[in-house]
Design a protein around this motif. Structure first.
Motif, PDB file in Angstrom:
ATOM      1  N   ASN A  44      -6.456  31.823  35.902  1.00 35.78           N
ATOM      2  CA  ASN A  44      -5.490  31.117  35.069  1.00 35.78           C
ATOM      3  C   ASN A  44      -5.155  31.949  33.838  1.00 35.78           C
ATOM      4  O   ASN A  44      -6.057  32.410  33.132  1.00 35.78           O
ATOM      5  CB  ASN A  44      -6.068  29.758  34.669  1.00 35.78           C
TER       6      ASN A  44
ATOM      7  N   TYR B 102      -2.444  31.433  38.469  1.00 39.76           N
ATOM      8  CA  TYR B 102      -1.590  30.469  37.779  1.00 39.76           C
ATOM      9  C   TYR B 102      -1.154  31.046  36.436  1.00 39.76           C
ATOM     10  O   TYR B 102      -1.995  31.356  35.589  1.00 39.76           O
ATOM     11  CB  TYR B 102      -2.347  29.160  37.524  1.00 39.76           C
TER      12      TYR B 102
ATOM     13  N   TYR C 205       1.087  30.332  32.915  1.00 35.09           N
ATOM     14  CA  TYR C 205       1.680  29.246  32.127  1.00 35.09           C
ATOM     15  C   TYR C 205       3.180  29.473  31.998  1.00 35.09           C
ATOM     16  O   TYR C 205       3.994  28.624  32.387  1.00 35.09           O
ATOM     17  CB  TYR C 205       1.025  29.170  30.758  1.00 35.09           C
TER      18      TYR C 205
ATOM     19  N   GLN D 254      -2.139  23.365  41.490  1.00 36.58           N
ATOM     20  CA  GLN D 254      -3.483  23.527  40.952  1.00 36.58           C
ATOM     21  C   GLN D 254      -4.321  22.277  41.242  1.00 36.58           C
ATOM     22  O   GLN D 254      -5.506  22.365  41.534  1.00 36.58           O
ATOM     23  CB  GLN D 254      -3.436  23.799  39.457  1.00 36.58           C
TER      24      GLN D 254
END
Length: 254
Positions: free
Chosen positions: A90, A119, A121, A223
């Motif tokens: 992440n 992942y 943002y 997620q």
């Protein structure tokens, strides 16, 4: 392996159809790469020949090894999901790092599927492979009995990215979306040393707020899907053995 048959050697045994067969022979004055079991069991057998032979009037002194019981398949980066070979990376936790195949730089496991979920943002991920040696040929699919690495912008297959297998020079892969899964597949035929790659989350030019909201919603949904995992997981204790002293062998100069 053949040069060790008539010499002192350490036999790495794996259970195949109810009986233990030698999968690898180790000998010589060198440090082998890490060994990892394909399941909860691993058997090592040292076989010394008598009388011992002398090479250049030097007699070797065997081996010493460290062992560990692992659940993470030898992968220490990312956040593991349960006991499966599934890891999340992440951008909110780390902007760059390293990921690799199970037991790298040793041989990866047979019959394993490992998922690496990236992942961002508001970033896309860039993967730079600095080592790649995965058993396979041609189209890197089941018809060619290949192990392979697959990339996608979705939870399903993405036609934009071709599967990768074989021994390849350094290469780079870039995601199109905030969510980017990478999957490594191996069968029960042959194994190799696998792969090592650097990942970096890079900021992108902002799109319209509506498009960004859709992407972030998709990212959260994905997620959540991955994070929930599968119930009733079977715990696999993987045995990692690192040999730290040279093995007995008498053909060092051969």
């Amino acid at each position: 392996m053949l040069r060790c048959v008539e010499e002192d050697a350490l036999h790495v045994l794996e259970e195949v159809r109810g009986k233990y067969d030698t999968q690898e022979l180790l000998c010589g004055a060198f440090l082998p790469k890490p060994l990892m079991s394909s399941d909860q069991r691993l058997q090592l057998q040292f076989v010394g020949k008598y009388p011992p032979k002398m090479t250049n009037k030097v007699q070797y002194y065997g081996f010493r090894a460290e062992y560990k019981f692992l659940k993470n398949f030898g992968i220490t980066s990312g956040v593991q999901q349960g006991d499966e070979c599934s890891f999340i990376y992440n951008s909110s936790e780390r902007i760059s790092g390293l990921f690799h195949s199970p037991n790298f730089p040793g041989y990866y496991l047979e019959n394993v599927v490992c998922n690496y979920y990236f992942y961002g943002y508001d970033e896309r991920v860039v993967l730079r492979f600095t080592y790649f040696d995965v058993e396979g040929i041609g189209t890197c699919d089941h018809q060619t009995a290949s192990d392979y690495v697959e990339f996608s912008n979705f939870m399903t297959t993405d036609r934009k990215y071709s599967r990768r297998c074989g021994k390849l020079p350094d290469f780079e892969v870039r995601s199109d979306k905030l969510f980017f899964p990478v999957t490594f597949y191996s069968n029960d035929r042959f194994v190799a040393n696998g792969f090592r790659a650097l990942y970096t989350f890079e900021s992108t030019i902002s799109e319209s707020s509506g498009a960004n909201m859709d992407l972030k919603d998709d990212n959260v949904s994905m997620q959540s899907y991955v994070g929930n995992g599968s119930p009733n997981l079977i715990i696999h204790y993987i045995i990692l053995v690192t040999v730290t002293v040279a093995l007995l062998c008498n053909n060092i100069n051969k």
